[in-house]
Design a protein around this motif. Structure first.
Motif, PDB file in Angstrom:
ATOM      1  N   UNK A 190      91.323  31.637  79.977  1.00  0.00           N
ATOM      2  CA  UNK A 190      92.366  31.408  80.976  1.00  0.00           C
ATOM      3  C   UNK A 190      91.747  30.525  82.055  1.00  0.00           C
ATOM      4  N   UNK A 191      92.396  29.415  82.380  1.00  0.00           N
ATOM      5  CA  UNK A 191      91.840  28.492  83.367  1.00  0.00           C
ATOM      6  C   UNK A 191      92.815  28.289  84.517  1.00  0.00           C
ATOM      7  N   UNK A 192      92.252  28.030  85.680  1.00  0.00           N
ATOM      8  CA  UNK A 192      93.053  27.621  86.820  1.00  0.00           C
ATOM      9  C   UNK A 192      93.616  26.227  86.569  1.00  0.00           C
ATOM     10  N   UNK A 193      94.596  25.832  87.377  1.00  0.00           N
ATOM     11  CA  UNK A 193      95.240  24.532  87.224  1.00  0.00           C
ATOM     12  C   UNK A 193      94.313  23.389  87.650  1.00  0.00           C
ATOM     13  N   UNK A 194      94.620  22.179  87.202  1.00  0.00           N
ATOM     14  CA  UNK A 194      93.861  21.012  87.625  1.00  0.00           C
ATOM     15  C   UNK A 194      94.018  20.826  89.130  1.00  0.00           C
ATOM     16  N   UNK A 209      76.920  21.241  79.202  1.00  0.00           N
ATOM     17  CA  UNK A 209      76.322  21.938  78.068  1.00  0.00           C
ATOM     18  C   UNK A 209      76.887  21.476  76.724  1.00  0.00           C
ATOM     19  N   UNK A 210      77.828  20.553  76.749  1.00  0.00           N
ATOM     20  CA  UNK A 210      78.286  19.881  75.549  1.00  0.00           C
ATOM     21  C   UNK A 210      78.969  20.732  74.510  1.00  0.00           C
ATOM     22  N   UNK A 211      79.863  21.643  74.935  1.00  0.00           N
ATOM     23  CA  UNK A 211      80.625  22.379  73.930  1.00  0.00           C
ATOM     24  C   UNK A 211      82.101  22.439  74.307  1.00  0.00           C
ATOM     25  N   UNK A 212      82.923  22.743  73.329  1.00  0.00           N
ATOM     26  CA  UNK A 212      84.374  22.759  73.513  1.00  0.00           C
ATOM     27  C   UNK A 212      84.844  24.107  74.039  1.00  0.00           C
ATOM     28  N   UNK A 213      85.887  24.053  74.835  1.00  0.00           N
ATOM     29  CA  UNK A 213      86.461  25.275  75.392  1.00  0.00           C
ATOM     30  C   UNK A 213      87.891  25.403  74.897  1.00  0.00           C
ATOM     31  N   UNK A 214      88.237  26.568  74.383  1.00  0.00           N
ATOM     32  CA  UNK A 214      89.589  26.839  73.909  1.00  0.00           C
ATOM     33  C   UNK A 214      90.416  27.406  75.065  1.00  0.00           C
ATOM     34  N   UNK A 215      91.212  26.540  75.688  1.00  0.00           N
ATOM     35  CA  UNK A 215      92.027  26.967  76.832  1.00  0.00           C
ATOM     36  C   UNK A 215      93.399  27.384  76.311  1.00  0.00           C
ATOM     37  N   UNK A 216      93.679  28.669  76.406  1.00  0.00           N
ATOM     38  CA  UNK A 216      94.950  29.203  75.918  1.00  0.00           C
ATOM     39  C   UNK A 216      95.956  29.475  77.017  1.00  0.00           C
ATOM     40  N   UNK A 217      95.458  29.543  78.262  1.00  0.00           N
ATOM     41  CA  UNK A 217      96.331  29.824  79.411  1.00  0.00           C
ATOM     42  C   UNK A 217      95.916  28.925  80.578  1.00  0.00           C
ATOM     43  N   UNK A 218      96.896  28.497  81.361  1.00  0.00           N
ATOM     44  CA  UNK A 218      96.628  27.804  82.627  1.00  0.00           C
ATOM     45  C   UNK A 218      97.456  28.505  83.697  1.00  0.00           C
ATOM     46  N   UNK A 219      96.769  29.119  84.662  1.00  0.00           N
ATOM     47  CA  UNK A 219      97.421  30.031  85.612  1.00  0.00           C
ATOM     48  C   UNK A 219      96.918  29.752  87.025  1.00  0.00           C
ATOM     49  N   UNK A 220      97.811  29.790  88.013  1.00  0.00           N
ATOM     50  CA  UNK A 220      97.410  29.546  89.399  1.00  0.00           C
ATOM     51  C   UNK A 220      97.055  30.831  90.152  1.00  0.00           C
ATOM     52  N   UNK A 221      97.581  31.967  89.711  1.00  0.00           N
ATOM     53  CA  UNK A 221      97.410  33.220  90.452  1.00  0.00           C
ATOM     54  C   UNK A 221      96.220  34.035  89.949  1.00  0.00           C
ATOM     55  N   UNK A 222      95.249  34.370  90.814  1.00  0.00           N
ATOM     56  CA  UNK A 222      94.126  35.216  90.399  1.00  0.00           C
ATOM     57  C   UNK A 222      94.565  36.582  89.887  1.00  0.00           C
ATOM     58  N   UNK A 223      95.597  37.162  90.466  1.00  0.00           N
ATOM     59  CA  UNK A 223      96.056  38.475  90.019  1.00  0.00           C
ATOM     60  C   UNK A 223      96.602  38.407  88.592  1.00  0.00           C
ATOM     61  N   UNK A 225      95.684  36.175  86.383  1.00  0.00           N
ATOM     62  CA  UNK A 225      94.511  35.934  85.531  1.00  0.00           C
ATOM     63  C   UNK A 225      93.846  37.252  85.161  1.00  0.00           C
ATOM     64  N   UNK A 226      93.651  38.116  86.134  1.00  0.00           N
ATOM     65  CA  UNK A 226      92.997  39.399  85.868  1.00  0.00           C
ATOM     66  C   UNK A 226      93.834  40.263  84.916  1.00  0.00           C
ATOM     67  N   UNK A 227      95.145  40.247  85.075  1.00  0.00           N
ATOM     68  CA  UNK A 227      96.011  41.023  84.184  1.00  0.00           C
ATOM     69  C   UNK A 227      95.904  40.524  82.750  1.00  0.00           C
ATOM     70  N   UNK A 228      95.893  39.201  82.574  1.00  0.00           N
ATOM     71  CA  UNK A 228      95.775  38.628  81.232  1.00  0.00           C
ATOM     72  C   UNK A 228      94.426  38.991  80.611  1.00  0.00           C
ATOM     73  N   UNK A 237      86.907  32.326  84.005  1.00  0.00           N
ATOM     74  CA  UNK A 237      85.909  32.061  85.043  1.00  0.00           C
ATOM     75  C   UNK A 237      86.593  32.271  86.382  1.00  0.00           C
ATOM     76  N   UNK A 238      85.986  33.104  87.232  1.00  0.00           N
ATOM     77  CA  UNK A 238      86.656  33.521  88.456  1.00  0.00           C
ATOM     78  C   UNK A 238      85.608  33.881  89.508  1.00  0.00           C
ATOM     79  N   UNK A 239      85.986  33.849  90.761  1.00  0.00           N
ATOM     80  CA  UNK A 239      85.070  34.247  91.834  1.00  0.00           C
ATOM     81  C   UNK A 239      84.711  35.725  91.717  1.00  0.00           C
ATOM     82  N   UNK A 240      83.444  36.032  91.925  1.00  0.00           N
ATOM     83  CA  UNK A 240      82.990  37.422  91.920  1.00  0.00           C
ATOM     84  C   UNK A 240      83.749  38.248  92.955  1.00  0.00           C
ATOM     85  N   UNK A 241      84.169  37.609  94.030  1.00  0.00           N
ATOM     86  CA  UNK A 241      84.848  38.325  95.113  1.00  0.00           C
ATOM     87  C   UNK A 241      86.238  38.812  94.712  1.00  0.00           C
ATOM     88  N   UNK A 242      86.784  38.231  93.647  1.00  0.00           N
ATOM     89  CA  UNK A 242      88.138  38.586  93.235  1.00  0.00           C
ATOM     90  C   UNK A 242      88.193  39.752  92.256  1.00  0.00           C
TER      91      UNK A 242
END
Length: 305
Positions: A190-194, A209-223, A225-228, A237-242
């Motif tokens: 799950x990735x944040x928006x551009x 690091x030269x590898x491919x990432x399989x992005x299945x979701x693009x989401x703006x809300x941290x909450x 993201x955590x639910x997904x 990938x998310x802030x430790x504080x969240x």
């Protein structure tokens, strides 16, 4: 040249036409055209290319547009302060989505305790949008997690942060002490928006690091993201504080990078020509008081190697 010249010029730049600016200022189109000619004569540059019936702003026009917005905002602030001497001061604070989700409420509560007389307006969006609003003088100051490189903006790092990869308690990575980087290619992310600072930092790492990432979701809300993450067996990938609460109660498993490649800071940002008001100074003081506090260290974590 006066402030009205600059305001009409901004209107032409925003609407892309003389007629659009004329409607805004209730004047004739020839009057607007004359204002632009006077500005071009005054500065000795071409502000717009005229191709057929369309206007295209030049590089000189774009530069004047950025600077004129600052001048207009400063003029409006001066006029407002003189007309409302002794009345309420205001400050417009921007924050990126990560900062807004994990810190802004606490920051503004502390700010209001020490500055109860100052009115506030808060705007939360990604790094790119915050940068644009600062340059257009639509925000006074901001706290961001992304990289800002525009030469007209002052950047002051104030609060430590770092990214982690997170997964749910049922994911195959949960509980593992070491995970190889190449294993990430097999997972759905799950990735944040551009425009997000979080996304850019993590994608820079992926490309390095030269590898491919399989992005299945693009989401703006941290909450969201955590639910997904917890319900759909994905990684993010998310802030430790969240993720402090979820990591401590075991709903989310945290994976760090062993070389600290995802370390970063939340930074104060404001325009270099901006007058530092009492409200801005108060917000700066509150953010600096947070320093390095608030990063969790007492939960089991995995390590990406």
């Amino acid at each position: 040249m006066d402030i009205r010249h600059l305001k009409i010029f901004i209107a032409v730049a925003e609407t892309g036409s003389m007629s659009g600016a004329a409607k805004q200022f209730f004047v004739t189109q020839p009057s607007v055209s004359q204002v632009i000619k006077e500005l071009e004569s005054h500065f000795g540059v071409l502000l717009f290319e005229r191709l057929g019936k369309r206007l295209f702003i030049t590089d000189s026009g774009r530069y004047l547009s950025r600077q004129a917005r600052i001048v207009i905002r400063q003029f409006d602030e001066l006029e407002e302060s003189m007309l409302n001497a002794g009345r309420t001061e205001s400050v417009r604070v921007g924050s990126t989505i990560t900062v807004g989700a994990c810190l802004l409420s606490s920051l503004m509560a502390d700010f209001k305790k020490s500055n109860p007389e100052i009115k506030t307006f808060n705007y939360v969006n990604n790094t790119k949008m915050i940068e644009e609003r600062l340059l257009r003088a639509e925000l006074d100051i901001a706290l961001v997690e992304g990289q800002i490189k525009h030469p007209d903006l002052v950047i002051k790092p104030v609060i430590a942060d770092y990214l982690v990869i997170v997964c749910g308690r049922r994911h195959r990575f949960a509980g593992q002490q070491q995970i190889k980087i190449k294993e990430l290619e097999k997972e759905v992310f799950i990735m944040r928006e551009k425009g997000s600072g979080t996304r850019k930092l993590f994608m820079d790492f992926i490309e390095k690091n030269g590898f491919n990432l399989n992005i299945g979701w693009e989401v703006t809300s941290p909450e969201i993201i955590k639910t997904i993450v917890m319900k759909n067996n994905c990684l993010a990938a998310i802030s430790i504080r969240l993720v402090e609460e979820e990591a401590q109660n075991g709903d989310i498993y945290v994976i760090k990078h062993n070389e600290h490649s995802w370390n970063r800071t939340f930074s104060l940002v404001y325009h270099k020509n901006k007058h530092i008001s009492k409200g801005m100074l108060g917000f700066m003081n509150v953010t600096q008081a947070y320093g390095n506090t608030g990063i969790i260290t007492d939960v089991p974590v995995g390590m990406l190697i």
